[in-house]
Design a protein around this motif. Structure first.
Motif, PDB file in Angstrom:
ATOM      1  N   SER A 163       0.840  -1.203   0.000  1.00  0.00           N
ATOM      2  CA  SER A 163       0.000   0.000   0.000  1.00  0.00           C
ATOM      3  C   SER A 163       0.873   1.251   0.000  1.00  0.00           C
ATOM      4  O   SER A 163       1.940   1.290   0.614  1.00  0.00           O
ATOM      5  CB  SER A 163      -0.904   0.014   1.240  1.00  0.00           C
ATOM      6  OG  SER A 163      -1.815  -1.059   1.207  1.00  0.00           O
ATOM      7  N   THR A 164       0.382   2.293  -0.683  1.00  0.00           N
ATOM      8  CA  THR A 164       1.102   3.570  -0.739  1.00  0.00           C
ATOM      9  C   THR A 164       0.434   4.624   0.145  1.00  0.00           C
ATOM     10  O   THR A 164       0.833   5.781   0.123  1.00  0.00           O
ATOM     11  CB  THR A 164       1.162   4.077  -2.190  1.00  0.00           C
ATOM     12  OG1 THR A 164      -0.165   4.173  -2.722  1.00  0.00           O
ATOM     13  CG2 THR A 164       1.983   3.136  -3.059  1.00  0.00           C
ATOM     14  N   ASP A 165      -0.565   4.216   0.909  1.00  0.00           N
ATOM     15  CA  ASP A 165      -1.245   5.139   1.812  1.00  0.00           C
ATOM     16  C   ASP A 165      -1.009   4.701   3.261  1.00  0.00           C
ATOM     17  O   ASP A 165      -0.045   3.993   3.556  1.00  0.00           O
ATOM     18  CB  ASP A 165      -2.742   5.245   1.477  1.00  0.00           C
ATOM     19  CG  ASP A 165      -3.458   3.891   1.604  1.00  0.00           C
ATOM     20  OD1 ASP A 165      -2.843   2.924   2.117  1.00  0.00           O
ATOM     21  OD2 ASP A 165      -4.630   3.805   1.197  1.00  0.00           O
ATOM     22  N   ASN A 166      -1.882   5.084   4.169  1.00  0.00           N
ATOM     23  CA  ASN A 166      -1.691   4.802   5.593  1.00  0.00           C
ATOM     24  C   ASN A 166      -2.439   3.545   6.074  1.00  0.00           C
ATOM     25  O   ASN A 166      -2.761   3.443   7.260  1.00  0.00           O
ATOM     26  CB  ASN A 166      -2.152   6.010   6.416  1.00  0.00           C
ATOM     27  CG  ASN A 166      -1.286   7.231   6.178  1.00  0.00           C
ATOM     28  OD1 ASN A 166      -0.057   7.125   6.128  1.00  0.00           O
ATOM     29  ND2 ASN A 166      -1.917   8.389   6.005  1.00  0.00           N
ATOM     30  N   THR A 167      -2.696   2.610   5.171  1.00  0.00           N
ATOM     31  CA  THR A 167      -3.447   1.404   5.526  1.00  0.00           C
ATOM     32  C   THR A 167      -2.804   0.667   6.702  1.00  0.00           C
ATOM     33  O   THR A 167      -3.469   0.325   7.683  1.00  0.00           O
ATOM     34  CB  THR A 167      -3.551   0.461   4.315  1.00  0.00           C
ATOM     35  OG1 THR A 167      -4.336   1.079   3.293  1.00  0.00           O
ATOM     36  CG2 THR A 167      -4.208  -0.856   4.705  1.00  0.00           C
ATOM     37  N   ALA A 168      -1.512   0.385   6.623  1.00  0.00           N
ATOM     38  CA  ALA A 168      -0.831  -0.406   7.656  1.00  0.00           C
ATOM     39  C   ALA A 168      -0.859   0.306   9.008  1.00  0.00           C
ATOM     40  O   ALA A 168      -1.130  -0.315  10.052  1.00  0.00           O
ATOM     41  CB  ALA A 168       0.604  -0.683   7.224  1.00  0.00           C
ATOM     42  N   MET A 169      -0.591   1.599   9.014  1.00  0.00           N
ATOM     43  CA  MET A 169      -0.567   2.351  10.262  1.00  0.00           C
ATOM     44  C   MET A 169      -1.941   2.372  10.934  1.00  0.00           C
ATOM     45  O   MET A 169      -2.066   2.152  12.149  1.00  0.00           O
ATOM     46  CB  MET A 169      -0.113   3.779   9.992  1.00  0.00           C
ATOM     47  CG  MET A 169      -0.020   4.655  11.235  1.00  0.00           C
ATOM     48  SD  MET A 169       0.249   6.394  10.845  1.00  0.00           S
ATOM     49  CE  MET A 169      -1.371   6.831  10.169  1.00  0.00           C
ATOM     50  N   LEU A 170      -2.991   2.596  10.144  1.00  0.00           N
ATOM     51  CA  LEU A 170      -4.343   2.674  10.700  1.00  0.00           C
ATOM     52  C   LEU A 170      -4.821   1.309  11.192  1.00  0.00           C
ATOM     53  O   LEU A 170      -5.526   1.219  12.197  1.00  0.00           O
ATOM     54  CB  LEU A 170      -5.304   3.233   9.648  1.00  0.00           C
ATOM     55  CG  LEU A 170      -5.067   4.706   9.266  1.00  0.00           C
ATOM     56  CD1 LEU A 170      -5.936   5.103   8.084  1.00  0.00           C
ATOM     57  CD2 LEU A 170      -5.343   5.615  10.461  1.00  0.00           C
ATOM     58  N   ALA A 171      -4.431   0.249  10.485  1.00  0.00           N
ATOM     59  CA  ALA A 171      -4.808  -1.100  10.918  1.00  0.00           C
ATOM     60  C   ALA A 171      -4.154  -1.433  12.257  1.00  0.00           C
ATOM     61  O   ALA A 171      -4.787  -1.983  13.165  1.00  0.00           O
ATOM     62  CB  ALA A 171      -4.409  -2.122   9.857  1.00  0.00           C
ATOM     63  N   ALA A 172      -2.886  -1.094  12.394  1.00  0.00           N
ATOM     64  CA  ALA A 172      -2.186  -1.335  13.659  1.00  0.00           C
ATOM     65  C   ALA A 172      -2.790  -0.500  14.784  1.00  0.00           C
ATOM     66  O   ALA A 172      -2.938  -0.974  15.918  1.00  0.00           O
ATOM     67  CB  ALA A 172      -0.703  -1.025  13.494  1.00  0.00           C
ATOM     68  N   LYS A 173      -3.137   0.717  14.476  1.00  0.00           N
ATOM     69  CA  LYS A 173      -3.758   1.602  15.471  1.00  0.00           C
ATOM     70  C   LYS A 173      -5.080   1.031  15.977  1.00  0.00           C
ATOM     71  O   LYS A 173      -5.429   1.150  17.156  1.00  0.00           O
ATOM     72  CB  LYS A 173      -3.987   2.976  14.852  1.00  0.00           C
ATOM     73  CG  LYS A 173      -4.657   3.983  15.767  1.00  0.00           C
ATOM     74  CD  LYS A 173      -4.898   5.299  15.024  1.00  0.00           C
ATOM     75  CE  LYS A 173      -5.687   6.264  15.903  1.00  0.00           C
ATOM     76  NZ  LYS A 173      -6.009   7.525  15.170  1.00  0.00           N
ATOM     77  N   ALA A 174      -5.822   0.352  15.070  1.00  0.00           N
ATOM     78  CA  ALA A 174      -7.115  -0.225  15.449  1.00  0.00           C
ATOM     79  C   ALA A 174      -6.955  -1.532  16.221  1.00  0.00           C
ATOM     80  O   ALA A 174      -7.941  -2.066  16.744  1.00  0.00           O
ATOM     81  CB  ALA A 174      -7.968  -0.442  14.214  1.00  0.00           C
ATOM     82  N   GLY A 175      -5.751  -2.089  16.271  1.00  0.00           N
ATOM     83  CA  GLY A 175      -5.521  -3.297  17.070  1.00  0.00           C
ATOM     84  C   GLY A 175      -5.257  -4.555  16.283  1.00  0.00           C
ATOM     85  O   GLY A 175      -5.249  -5.651  16.852  1.00  0.00           O
ATOM     86  N   ALA A 176      -5.005  -4.440  14.979  1.00  0.00           N
ATOM     87  CA  ALA A 176      -4.734  -5.625  14.160  1.00  0.00           C
ATOM     88  C   ALA A 176      -3.251  -5.988  14.210  1.00  0.00           C
ATOM     89  O   ALA A 176      -2.389  -5.138  14.463  1.00  0.00           O
ATOM     90  CB  ALA A 176      -5.155  -5.378  12.717  1.00  0.00           C
ATOM     91  N   VAL A 177      -2.963  -7.258  13.958  1.00  0.00           N
ATOM     92  CA  VAL A 177      -1.589  -7.701  13.737  1.00  0.00           C
ATOM     93  C   VAL A 177      -1.278  -7.423  12.270  1.00  0.00           C
ATOM     94  O   VAL A 177      -1.909  -7.998  11.373  1.00  0.00           O
ATOM     95  CB  VAL A 177      -1.430  -9.201  14.043  1.00  0.00           C
ATOM     96  CG1 VAL A 177      -0.010  -9.655  13.734  1.00  0.00           C
ATOM     97  CG2 VAL A 177      -1.811  -9.499  15.487  1.00  0.00           C
ATOM     98  N   VAL A 178      -0.349  -6.538  12.007  1.00  0.00           N
ATOM     99  CA  VAL A 178      -0.065  -6.105  10.631  1.00  0.00           C
ATOM    100  C   VAL A 178       1.208  -6.789  10.123  1.00  0.00           C
ATOM    101  O   VAL A 178       2.253  -6.739  10.786  1.00  0.00           O
ATOM    102  CB  VAL A 178       0.080  -4.577  10.549  1.00  0.00           C
ATOM    103  CG1 VAL A 178       0.427  -4.153   9.122  1.00  0.00           C
ATOM    104  CG2 VAL A 178      -1.211  -3.899  11.013  1.00  0.00           C
TER     105      VAL A 178
END
Length: 313
Positions: free
Chosen positions: A40-55
């Motif tokens: 991904s070239t956007d903030n997908t990974a950061m937002l997923a981790a912030k929500a509590g996912a294992v990224v």
């Protein structure tokens, strides 16, 4: 081994991924939620981790490649796979999981086409394509899966660890469906409400190129899983062509005792030979397929033993 693993392959889903992860954490607090970021070239990974996912990251592009990595990496009694675009209802997950954990289902399909898909989806060619693919597979493989290309499914450990993923992209859903049918796995359908992508969220599907890939995948898998049917159709077509052109030559010979069209007669002979070769090729390959199915059943027992061992650790 996780009890329930929620798998979310993602490519540029920053508009929705945080909500999807949060919804699953609320509905399935006991589940481990994995987001696999696919360049991904956007903030997908950061937002997923912030929500509590294992990224985690998968650097080979394509949904099929991501799911291959997920299935290799993660051990769980039940897997839920969904998209990161917030088009599938998290409320249906519990019912799908119940089929896997308590009723021994190997694959549970989130059926969009029997509910709101055709009214919610704003891409008419996607609607037509889904209907065509469903009809083709149900006819060719003699099954009744309600939604072949849905991205919302639940799987057993046995399915995940015995599924040989060959597709690299969005054809993966078609491959999953055909594999389950061919290997006589227990498939259930759960009707779900589908909602279209929210404003600002863009589909990664290309209607025409991905549609052609899906149709090519169906043809390839039909040849692989049912070679007698595939080569039998070719043999029948060649035999009919040979007979159609041979009949006038034979009629002329019966009436006059002469064969004026020797080139036609020769071509008819070679065409019939090709038909016979195709027929016997199908028979030989069908024997190999039958042997592969026997080997698969033995491998399934080994995987089941591995599951029991992991559960006892």
């Amino acid at each position: 081994m996780d009890e329930i693993a929620v798998l979310i392959p993602c490519y540029n889903e920053e508009k929705t991924i945080e909500k999807v992860v949060s919804d699953f954490k609320r509905e399935l607090p006991e589940a481990v939620i994995y987001v696999y970021n696919n360049n991904s070239t956007d903030n997908t990974a950061m937002l997923a981790a912030k929500a509590g996912a294992v990224v985690r990251n998968e650097y080979m592009q394509g949904k099929g490649n991501v799911i291959r990595r997920m299935f290799r990496d993660i051990d769980a009694r039940c897997y839920i796979i969904t998209d990161g675009d917030d088009t599938y209802p998290v409320e249906s997950a519990r019912k799908m999981i119940d089929f896997v954990l308590n009723k021994n289902a190997d694959m549970v399909v989130g059926d969009r086409l029997s509910s709101t898909y055709f009214s919610e989806n704003k891409r008419p060619f996607h609607n037509i394509g889904n209907s065509v693919v469903r009809k083709c597979i149900n006819i060719l493989f003699h099954n009744d899966i309600k939604d072949i290309m849905t991205g919302y499914r639940a799987f057993s450990y046995e399915f995940v660890k015995t599924f040989p993923i060959l597709s690299k992209g969005f054809e993966i859903e078609t491959e999953m469906s055909i594999h389950a049918v061919d290997k006589n796995m227990y498939v259930e359908n759960v009707v779900i409400d589908y909602r279209d992508r929210p404003a600002g969220s863009v589909s990664k599907l290309n209607t025409y190129s991905d549609g052609m890939k899906v149709l090519k995948t169906i043809l390839r898998l039909y040849r692989t899983y049912n070679p007698m049917g595939f080569f039998g159709i070719i043999a029948a077509i060649l035999a009919i062509i040979s007979a159609v052109f041979f009949i006038p030559v034979m009629r002329e010979y019966v009436i006059t005792g002469l064969v004026p069209d020797f080139p036609t007669l020769i071509v008819c002979g070679f065409t019939m030979i090709a038909a016979i070769q195709s027929f016997f090729a199908g028979m030989q390959l069908q024997t190999i397929v039958q042997k592969n199915r026997q080997d698969f059943e033995m491998n399934l027992q080994r995987v089941d033993n591995d599951k029991k061992r992991l559960m006892n650790l």
